[in-house]
Design an enzyme around this catalytic site. Structure first.
Site, PDB file in Angstrom:
ATOM      1  N   TRP A 101     -21.842 -14.860 -90.406  1.00 27.29           N
ATOM      2  CA  TRP A 101     -21.129 -14.867 -89.117  1.00 27.29           C
ATOM      3  C   TRP A 101     -21.917 -15.643 -88.070  1.00 27.29           C
ATOM      4  CZ3 TRP A 101     -16.415 -14.184 -90.017  1.00 27.29           C
ATOM      5  CH2 TRP A 101     -15.970 -13.221 -90.933  1.00 27.29           C
ATOM      6  N   ASP A 171     -23.103 -10.922 -80.967  1.00 25.60           N
ATOM      7  CA  ASP A 171     -21.933 -10.452 -81.716  1.00 25.60           C
ATOM      8  C   ASP A 171     -22.305  -9.086 -82.292  1.00 25.60           C
ATOM      9  OD1 ASP A 171     -20.016  -9.883 -83.643  1.00 25.60           O
ATOM     10  OD2 ASP A 171     -20.198 -11.800 -84.713  1.00 25.60           O
ATOM     11  N   LYS A 195     -13.944  -3.311 -87.018  1.00 27.31           N
ATOM     12  CA  LYS A 195     -15.029  -2.779 -87.843  1.00 27.31           C
ATOM     13  C   LYS A 195     -15.292  -1.320 -87.467  1.00 27.31           C
ATOM     14  CE  LYS A 195     -15.271  -6.782 -89.635  1.00 27.31           C
ATOM     15  NZ  LYS A 195     -16.070  -7.928 -89.292  1.00 27.31           N
TER      16      LYS A 195
HETATM   17  C1  LIG Z   1     -15.878  -9.344 -89.205  1.00 27.20           C
HETATM   18  C2  LIG Z   1     -16.850 -10.055 -88.355  1.00 27.20           C
HETATM   19  C3  LIG Z   1     -16.501 -11.208 -87.648  1.00 27.20           C
HETATM   20  C4  LIG Z   1     -15.137 -11.863 -87.754  1.00 27.20           C
HETATM   21  O1  LIG Z   1     -14.187 -11.088 -87.126  1.00 27.20           O
HETATM   22  P1  LIG Z   1     -12.682 -11.596 -86.953  1.00 27.20           P
HETATM   23  O2  LIG Z   1     -12.139 -10.612 -85.964  1.00 27.20           O
HETATM   24  O3  LIG Z   1     -12.043 -11.520 -88.292  1.00 27.20           O
HETATM   25  O4  LIG Z   1     -12.724 -12.966 -86.424  1.00 27.20           O
HETATM   26  C5  LIG Z   1     -17.458 -11.792 -86.856  1.00 27.20           C
HETATM   27  N1  LIG Z   1     -18.689 -11.275 -86.751  1.00 27.20           N
HETATM   28  C6  LIG Z   1     -19.065 -10.165 -87.417  1.00 27.20           C
HETATM   29  C7  LIG Z   1     -20.446  -9.631 -87.258  1.00 27.20           C
HETATM   30  C8  LIG Z   1     -18.155  -9.519 -88.238  1.00 27.20           C
HETATM   31  O5  LIG Z   1     -18.520  -8.415 -88.913  1.00 27.20           O
END
Ligand SMILES: *Cc1c(COP(=O)(O)O)cnc(C)c1O
Length: 360
Positions: A101, A171, A195
């Protein structure tokens, strides 16, 4: 009705209590005679839903007054572009690449300016967090970027990097609300909610006010400018109203459970059950450096692909589902987010013990 223990990395398990509440309100939300799904986002009823959701999140995270909370669409991945478009005034940013990511974010930022990879753990399949105490931060960097919890690899920053005064952008998709954080250490904290918080289709961006400006990169769409959404209270256009509603329910559930200190305690307890088992197992082993282990995502392997597949299959038959590791890593991964009860982790460990005996 029978519910399974769902170890999916995302979309992921939600608190059963919340699901029951939204089911109860499905046909008639608090006397409005309609579902939140059918409701105008300009209605008084919805304004109250979004206001309360924001306030409850502020309470949970102790968000300072000089930060805005934005409920946006496009998922976490949209932020990979939105962050440089809005923040890259000098067209320079430093990225710490600790997984897929972070790497995607780093690659996307290259479209908008000079993105520097100042540290990486790719040399060892992202199984650790590099030492970030004295990195070569660029003097003109607009921000330093991290992915705080690496969903795929199962590592977590236990200490934030020393950004040498530069704005930190993080993030936190897979560790959002899993433990207390000091929001004031970040310029932006953001995460997709699917998540650890709610249904898929939304990202929450917590952003310091001075980073919200009209001075964005040329050509930045209105919809991708933070100011558009900040000025409109996340109601510039139709938001993911139902998702905001469910997230709001989860915030209330978290408050009722005792807040983020309590979640941290519970999450540590759950993770310990699993890691302690892995550390003494003769069949299974964890895949990351111990000190960098995530509380949320726990990857493990047997070392034998066929046995891994057998485990995943038999676990699913026993009601322990979505344990297959990410396609890029293989093996297994148990995501044990806030809403995964301790009983679910106990059931998993008991099953692993049994599997180990049977396959010794
Ligand atoms: C799942 C995830 C993403 C991507 O998320 P989307 O909403 O599908 O774009 C980005 N960063 C992390 C750390 C993730 O776990």
């Amino acid at each position: 009705m029978s519910r399974v223990y769902n170890f999916s990395a995302g979309p992921a398990v939600l608190p059963e209590e919340v699901l029951r509440e939204v089911a109860d309100e499905m046909l008639d939300y608090k006397g409005t005679g309609m579902s939140v799904m059918e409701m105008s986002h300009r209605s008084a009823a919805f304004q109250q839903i979004i206001d309360e959701a924001e306030q409850d999140l502020r309470d949970l995270m102790n968000i300072p007054d000089n930060y805005k909370v934005l409920f946006l669409q496009g998922g976490a991945s949209q932020q990979f572009a939105m962050i440089p478009m809005n923040l890259m005034k000098n067209k320079v940013a430093d990225y710490i690449v600790t997984g897929q990511w972070a790497k995607k974010a780093y690659q996307e930022a290259q479209k908008y300016g000079k993105a520097n990879k100042i540290a990486s753990s790719e040399d060892a399949t992202f199984s650790y967090i590099p030492d970030c105490s004295d990195l070569p931060i660029s003097p003109d960097a607009d921000y330093v970027y991290i992915c705080e919890n690496n969903t795929i690899y199962g590592t977590k920053f236990k200490e934030l990097p020393n950004t040498k005064g530069k704005t930190l952008v993080a993030d936190v998709s897979s560790c959002f609300l899993s433990e207390p954080v000091d929001v004031s250490k970040y310029g932006i904290i953001y995460g997709g909610v699917q998540k650890n918080i709610g249904p898929a289709g939304m990202v929450i961006v917590i952003i310091r006010e001075d980073l919200i400006t009209e001075d964005v990169l040329d050509g930045t769409p209105t919809m991708l400018t933070y100011k558009t959404h900040a000025d409109a209270g996340s109601l510039y256009n139709t938001p993911n109203a139902y998702c905001i509603y469910v997230c709001g329910k989860v915030f209330k559930w978290l408050k009722k459970m005792g807040g983020l200190e309590e979640m941290k305690k519970r999450n540590e307890e759950k993770a310990k059950l699993l890691y302690d088992f892995l550390d003494q197992s003769k069949l299974f082993k964890g895949t990351v450096v111990q000190k960098d282990r995530s509380l949320m995502n726990v990857p493990f392997v047997t070392g034998d692909k066929d046995l891994d597949a057998k485990f995943v299959k038999e676990a699913a038959a026993a009601g322990l589902v979505n344990l297959k590791g990410h396609r890029s890593v293989g093996g297994m991964r148990a995501s044990i987010y806030n809403a995964m009860p301790k009983a679910g982790v106990e059931a998993l460990v008991a099953f692993m013990k049994k599997f180990e005996e049977e396959n010794a």
